[in-house]
Design an enzyme around this catalytic site. Structure first.
Site, PDB file in Angstrom:
ATOM      1  N   THR A 185       0.991  -1.309  -0.152  1.00 29.32           N
ATOM      2  CA  THR A 185      -0.120  -0.041  -0.101  1.00 29.32           C
ATOM      3  C   THR A 185       0.859   1.081   0.047  1.00 29.32           C
ATOM      4  O   THR A 185       1.820   1.317   0.525  1.00 29.32           O
ATOM      5  CB  THR A 185      -1.123   0.019   1.450  1.00 29.32           C
ATOM      6  N   GLU A 331      -5.879  -3.588  -1.355  1.00 28.95           N
ATOM      7  CA  GLU A 331      -6.346  -4.716  -0.219  1.00 28.95           C
ATOM      8  C   GLU A 331      -7.423  -5.543  -1.307  1.00 28.95           C
ATOM      9  O   GLU A 331      -7.623  -6.459  -0.571  1.00 28.95           O
ATOM     10  CB  GLU A 331      -6.973  -4.281   0.866  1.00 28.95           C
ATOM     11  N   LYS A 445     -15.229  17.932  10.401  1.00 31.11           N
ATOM     12  CA  LYS A 445     -16.376  17.922  11.339  1.00 31.11           C
ATOM     13  C   LYS A 445     -16.542  19.318  11.951  1.00 31.11           C
ATOM     14  O   LYS A 445     -15.782  19.799  12.499  1.00 31.11           O
ATOM     15  CB  LYS A 445     -15.760  17.064  12.466  1.00 31.11           C
ATOM     16  N   TRP A 450     -20.929  16.261   9.879  1.00 32.38           N
ATOM     17  CA  TRP A 450     -19.826  15.865   8.961  1.00 32.38           C
ATOM     18  C   TRP A 450     -19.818  16.464   7.816  1.00 32.38           C
ATOM     19  O   TRP A 450     -20.943  16.340   6.821  1.00 32.38           O
ATOM     20  CB  TRP A 450     -19.908  14.530   9.189  1.00 32.38           C
TER      21      TRP A 450
END
Length: 549
Positions: A185, A331, A445, A450
């Site tokens: 990754t 992944e 936030k 959000w």
């Protein structure tokens, strides 16, 4: 009661054998550092892959050994994909664009015995040679005439190495769950983590990626994967392409060069191509500047980052090409979701279709998806609720190489129920279309709400005079955080902060409209082309909004 079916193992070598037998004259066209237009057939490809397998054996490479590759999208890298994995070794793709210290860590952590590298990568390895002492040999992917002078020890020329070998090789059979390849990754925090793919997962992924509602891959198409082969299997194209017999056009080190890409598309009649949004922006800009066309191009797939609406509209309106957005992760091999229309949508307006194209698509068969709240309660697919996105399926990782495989542990990405936590926040419509609204760590936030940084970025990028935009949350004494927009303008264009904020107020909820706009010459990106929000937060860590004490 057991079924009466053969239990043939799913092997990467079987793709090669199938391609050679059924499509022996199909072409693979490449741009390389030593040849601006190399051309050969599937039969040639299979022959040389067998020669490579013999060369690996004579080098002393053994079953299960990790063999590193640092190369672009070209025919030699294709041979490595098949010659290494087909022999029972692990093809370890390394991104040469990573920071040197990351590359050093990855090579040593994977314990690569040999490295196969492009000529352009040699200087990078020369700088690292004292730190990768476990590597027993380095093979430069070029001809004898083009071999560079180098201080690297135990260096071989690829063409010399395989030319001495027989083209007869019997591909071994073994358990389909054997490791076939690995990719680390490219996260912006901590050390990269190794994802290990199997022969089984790779073939299932290739099957799924070829379905009509996904890429509709076939021997009638000419495919140009611009997404790099050094990262997450080039989205599976090197496997699916050979599986179905597509003509492959590989742009080599020219994957970001608009002129070369246009020439390849036009001269080789490319019908399908895949790449990240920054690549498509570069191609579209070149087409606008040059007045040239890409008439053969029918489908453009994109992923790795949210695709700006402008790219979708420019391809559709100016070049008649359909942009199909997908989503996934290293992944996940990486395919998770993909755009396609459902029955009943044939009468949708162009605007309605474009709205769907701006989402990340529907789940591919083989991938289960869900969104959950902070207490891990599953949320409805109503197009309103958004939460942490989790996935599971047969080509999704259960852990990272060399780290804990215990579900629920800090080093394992899978929870105790067997779901992989993607780190993304998403919303899913009743029709199953998923849209990433943010990374968990990038959500802004503000005042108990959000706010999606991606929504802000897409709204900004829809302005014709804005080349690229990034949104991050910065401290605000009243609201905790407020959005700050960071903008790169198109060449020769200017806008004021007030003009941009007024423009965005037309399409965004008031909570999402940024409090300020700053202008920069360029935005930082990771090695795979994603916006580097960590670098931006560091750069603007001391930023204060105007008029706020």
């Amino acid at each position: 009661m057991q079924a009466l079916m053969m239990n043939t193992q799913l092997m990467i070598s079987s793709i090669l054998k199938h391609g050679e037998r059924n499509y022996p004259t199909q072409e693979i066209v490449s741009v390389t550092a030593d040849n601006p237009r190399h051309r050969y057939t599937y039969k040639d490809f299979a022959t040389r892959s067998r020669q490579l397998a013999n060369a690996l054996a004579n080098l002393g490479a053994k079953f299960g050994d990790r063999i590193g590759t640092m190369a672009w999208n070209d025919y030699r890298h294709m041979e490595l994909y098949y010659g290494i994995s087909g022999s029972g070794m692990v093809c370890h793709m390394i991104n040469p664009k990573l920071f040197p210290e990351q590359i050093n860590y990855i090579i040593n952590h994977a314990e690569d015995r040999f490295l196969f590298v492009d000529v352009l990568v040699v200087p990078l390895l020369e700088a690292l040679k004292d730190h990768i002492s476990k590597v027993e040999g380095i093979v430069v992917l070029t001809s004898k005439e083009m071999m560079p002078e180098t201080s690297l020890p135990s260096v071989h020329c690829y063409e010399e190495l395989i030319s001495k070998e027989s083209d007869e090789f019997s591909w071994p059979d073994f358990d389909e769950n054997t490791a076939s390849s690995m990719c680390y990754t490219s996260g912006t925090t901590g050390n990269p983590k190794g994802v290990v793919y199997s022969h089984r997962s790779t073939l299932l992924h290739a099957y799924a990626g070829s379905l009509p509602d996904i890429t509709n891959a076939s021997c009638h198409e000419t495919c140009m994967p611009i997404v790099p082969m050094f990262h997450v299997n080039a989205w599976g194209v090197p496997y699916a392409g050979i599986m179905v017999g597509s003509k492959l056009v590989l742009p080599g080190p020219k994957m970001a060069d608009g002129e070369t890409l246009q020439d390849l598309i036009a001269s080789e009649n490319v019908t399908f191509s895949s790449g990240v949004p920054t690549i498509w922006m570069a191609l579209l800009d070149y087409l606008d500047q040059s007045g040239k066309s890409v008439d053969s191009l029918k489908v453009v797939t994109t992923g790795g980052a949210a695709c700006p609406r402008g790219i979708i509209e420019r391809f559709k309106q100016k070049h008649g090409a359909m942009v199909m957005q997908g989503w996934g992760m290293t992944e996940m091999s990486p395919l998770g979701t993909f755009f396609s229309l459902k029955p009943g949508m044939q009468d949708y307006t162009e605007e309605q279709v474009t709205e769907l194209q701006c989402k990340q698509g529907r789940a591919v068969f083989g991938v289960d998806i869900k969104i959950v709240d902070e207490d891990n309660n599953e949320l409805p697919w109503d197009g309103v609720a958004f939460g942490a996105l989790k996935v599971r399926g047969p080509w999704i990782a259960t852990g990272y190489y060399g780290l804990s495989q215990e579900p629920g542990s800090d080093d394992c990405p899978v929870d105790s129920d067997g779901w992989l936590n993607t780190g993304d926040v998403a919303v899913i419509t009743p029709e199953g279309y998923m849209q990433i609204t943010d990374r968990t760590k990038d959500v802004i936030k503000t005042g108990g709400e959000w706010v999606s940084s991606i929504d802000i970025e897409n709204a900004a990028a829809s302005h014709a005079d804005i080349a690229e935009a990034a949104a991050i949350g910065r401290y605000h004494p009243k609201w905790t955080e407020r959005p700050l927009l960071i903008v790169v303008m198109q060449p020769g264009k200017t806008l004021s902060s007030e003009e941009i904020i007024a423009y965005m107020s037309e399409s965004l909820h008031k909570w999402s409209v940024p409090d300020d706009v700053v202008f920069v010459d360029e935005l930082p990106h990771t090695a795979t082309g994603k916006l580097n929000k960590l670098a931006l937060r560091e750069k603007f860590k001391d930023y204060q909004f105007p008029g706020v004490a």
